[in-house]
Design an enzyme around this catalytic site. Sequence first.
Site, mmCIF file in Angstrom:
data_model
loop_
_atom_site.group_PDB
_atom_site.id
_atom_site.type_symbol
_atom_site.label_atom_id
_atom_site.label_comp_id
_atom_site.label_asym_id
_atom_site.label_seq_id
_atom_site.Cartn_x
_atom_site.Cartn_y
_atom_site.Cartn_z
ATOM 1 N N LYS A 112 1.693 9.840 3.551
ATOM 2 C CA LYS A 112 1.125 10.104 4.577
ATOM 3 C C LYS A 112 1.754 11.589 4.994
ATOM 4 O O LYS A 112 1.163 12.297 5.786
ATOM 5 C CB LYS A 112 1.248 9.089 5.898
ATOM 6 C CG LYS A 112 0.631 9.499 7.250
ATOM 7 C CD LYS A 112 0.412 8.125 7.982
ATOM 8 C CE LYS A 112 2.144 7.681 8.690
ATOM 9 N NZ LYS A 112 2.820 8.627 9.487
ATOM 10 N N HIS A 146 4.325 -7.320 6.512
ATOM 11 C CA HIS A 146 3.565 -6.199 6.966
ATOM 12 C C HIS A 146 2.212 -6.788 6.857
ATOM 13 O O HIS A 146 1.402 -7.519 6.240
ATOM 14 C CB HIS A 146 3.519 -5.147 5.733
ATOM 15 C CG HIS A 146 4.837 -4.227 5.793
ATOM 16 N ND1 HIS A 146 5.989 -4.954 5.678
ATOM 17 C CD2 HIS A 146 5.010 -3.088 6.053
ATOM 18 C CE1 HIS A 146 6.891 -3.886 5.964
ATOM 19 N NE2 HIS A 146 6.434 -2.773 5.927
#
EC number: 4.1.1.31
Length: 874
Positions: free
Chosen positions: A539, A141
């Site tokens: 999120k 990532h």
Amino acid sequence: MPDELRADVRLLGGMLGQILTESVGEDLLDDVERLRSLTIAAYDEDGSASIEAAEALIESFSLERAEQVARAFTCYFHLVNLAEEHHRVRILRRREADTGAVSALNDDVQSAVARLRDEVGAEETARRIRALEFRPVLTAHPTEARRRAVAAAIRRITELLAERDVQAIGGITLADNHRRLLGQIDTLWRTAPLRSSKPSPLDEVRTAMNVFDQTLFETFPVVYRRFDDLLNGEDAGLVEPRVAPFVRLGTWIGADRDGNPNVTAAITKQAAAIANEHVLVALESVVAELGRSLTHDGDSTPGSAELTALWRTQTRMAEELTREIAVRSPNEPHRRVLLVVAERVSATRRRDADLAYRTSDELLEDLLVVQRSLVEARATRVAYGELQQVIWQVQTFGFHLAEHEVRQHSQVHRETLAEIAEHGVDGPLSERAVEVLDTFRAIAFVQDRYGVPAARRYIVSFTTSAEDLGNVYELARHALGEDADLPVLDVIPLFETFADLEASVGVLEEYITQPEVVERLAATERRLEVMLGYSDSSKDVGPVSATLALYDAQQRIADWAQRNNITLTLFHGRGGALGRGGGPANRAILAQPPHSVDGRFKLTEQGEVIAARYGDPAIAARHIDQVAAATLLASAPSNEQRNSEAAEAFAGIAAVMDTASRKRFFELVHSPGFPAWFAQVTPQEEVGLLPLGSRPAKRGLSINSLDDLRAIPWVFAWSQARINLTGWFGLGTALAAVGDVNELRRAYESWPLFSTMIDNVEMSLAKTDERIAARYLALGDREDLAALVLEEMALTKEWVLRTTGKDRMLANMRVLGRAVQMRSPYVDALSLIQVRALRSLRLDDNRPEEEIARIKRLLLITLNGVAAGLQNTG
């Protein structure tokens, strides 16, 4: 600040100033110093005039000068960071020298074992130690903002700084060190801060291999040795170790293809081959070195009958080689066997079929033969000393080094199966569908060549049903043929969104009835792995509701596993930033629900976190020691009772906080036009231009929707704007909704999940700055949303302090508070330069293309610098 750290920072800062003057001129250093003085003065009682003066100074800079100043501050952060890390290593080594332990802070294995013995007895403690598992999984990532060339320069400067700690250094040696330090800082300054292009997946693989080569291969057995020293006391190194190697390295690098079209079946095979090459080179080196040093003669240390039989086998296998070795080692039976073993490891790397080991188990058995022979000859110091070190390395890394874990999105599987149903497996399939099938062929290849552990885990992201998991087995049959032997597959659900977390137990209940899963459970003593996604849940519903939902899901999954006699491993998909589940790992482990750990802990380690936790051997050993201690203590009766009772006692508070925080979060992110406004007031779009990694920042994002925006740019953009919204937004409203300060303080004292969340938010808020944030928010055209963010920031700060009883942020976190306080004015300087660049891009469309390109470059340099200053990205 400790005197030694202060001296290091002054030394390196002074040298940087000298390099700036030499390379550009005194005027650059003057501009840097003027800006630095203004941003420091802005922290005085009324600093508004100073911050406005700093903005005016920045506006007066040419683009070239603004870029030079931004690079200077970025270099300064790199130097401060390495000085702090060096000081941390210095303290760890002194503490170990004074106490004989990695830590003297009651959060290490020694303290954990003592407490466990008191609670469950020595025998049960020993059993738990033997069953201990820690599985860090390296991911690609893209959160490491530094170039590899910059990281290399930093490492060289750190080594030179360490030289100065040697007591005897002085005179000519000190002068030479000073000269070389200046040379390396000059290199750091002159090295372009930005990558010219995105790294490929194989570049990311090779970066991870650097960590293995420099730290992990040697550090893991050092940790085992310290553990064994604790368990065996004065007999350690003389008797058989009582600790099993408990760290198993995983990797997604070159294997995780969820949303990354650059990771292909061919890449996964190459990644496994690179890992195999590195571990075999390392094993060949340590076995050969030990073999050369094992000069025990046959009179003092006779070989056992088993060792003699092994030598005869080796002789039949390679007559010329063994004849040559026998001449060099005429009466050294253990030495000659180990030298042949080293040659066989070399042959394995060269793929010389006549001499190669087929599996790492074969190598391990040969080493154990040598060890048993040495023990029989009473040469236990080398048997359980240097040789044991190599045995632990083979047991830990095998021939695969790390377990390559494939990950793919459930929707990709569904669409591929739909294509196969329409056209047949040999029909005109799309490129993506062919690649999905090729992935299973790659898994079979990797398992066949490097062993089953090299690639048996397959993670299904956005798992919504048991069918999503069963699809993996169906695709494997399509790829390899109904009659073929399928590769061993442990299919792991990844529950990410709030809805998926809520549905998790029902999915698992159905999943374990599938024939392939029934078979795997029988073969693995009913072991099952479940992954939880921290980023997307946060999120989805905001950080407070996500934290509570993840705890609740873990509790329900753990209870379900107990009812079904499942040996559960929960895999925590944590990022480095607090908005993605980051924070101190040991405290997070101790706050988990009863039976959700049970001596097994697995998590993702990514980007800057890999370098921070594993880049230095002393820090890596300390990190593993802390995690191992917390993993053992998480299942201590007292800890489980505390978490269970607290969850029950404060269930009402949790419900109020969940409802209030989620409503507040939705008020912001579900506001019409929010995605476009978010892109205006943060460098969200520009984050995607920063060549951090091979993975795209978006899954085909339209700016009208946040659904497909990856969690990393979501977190990165808010942190760059000095808002850090993803770590705290909604908590102030949640705490205010509870309202009872005494009850909140009682929860803070006795509810580990709550206190960990509050402390993490405090760390996140300490890196925010409402003055700087307001300047970013002013870039948008929505005063209502800007006001909402700033109001919630102020409310959260107020209620965090009321809950903790402190008068300021980080009041009792001396080291972190010092780091934040020291950096903040310098980060402010970079942030103000970034605001200037953003304002130019957002508000003036009539600039020449060449000038726009220069502004974007300046912006990217500031992104890099702010990340270095805040010490986190995504």
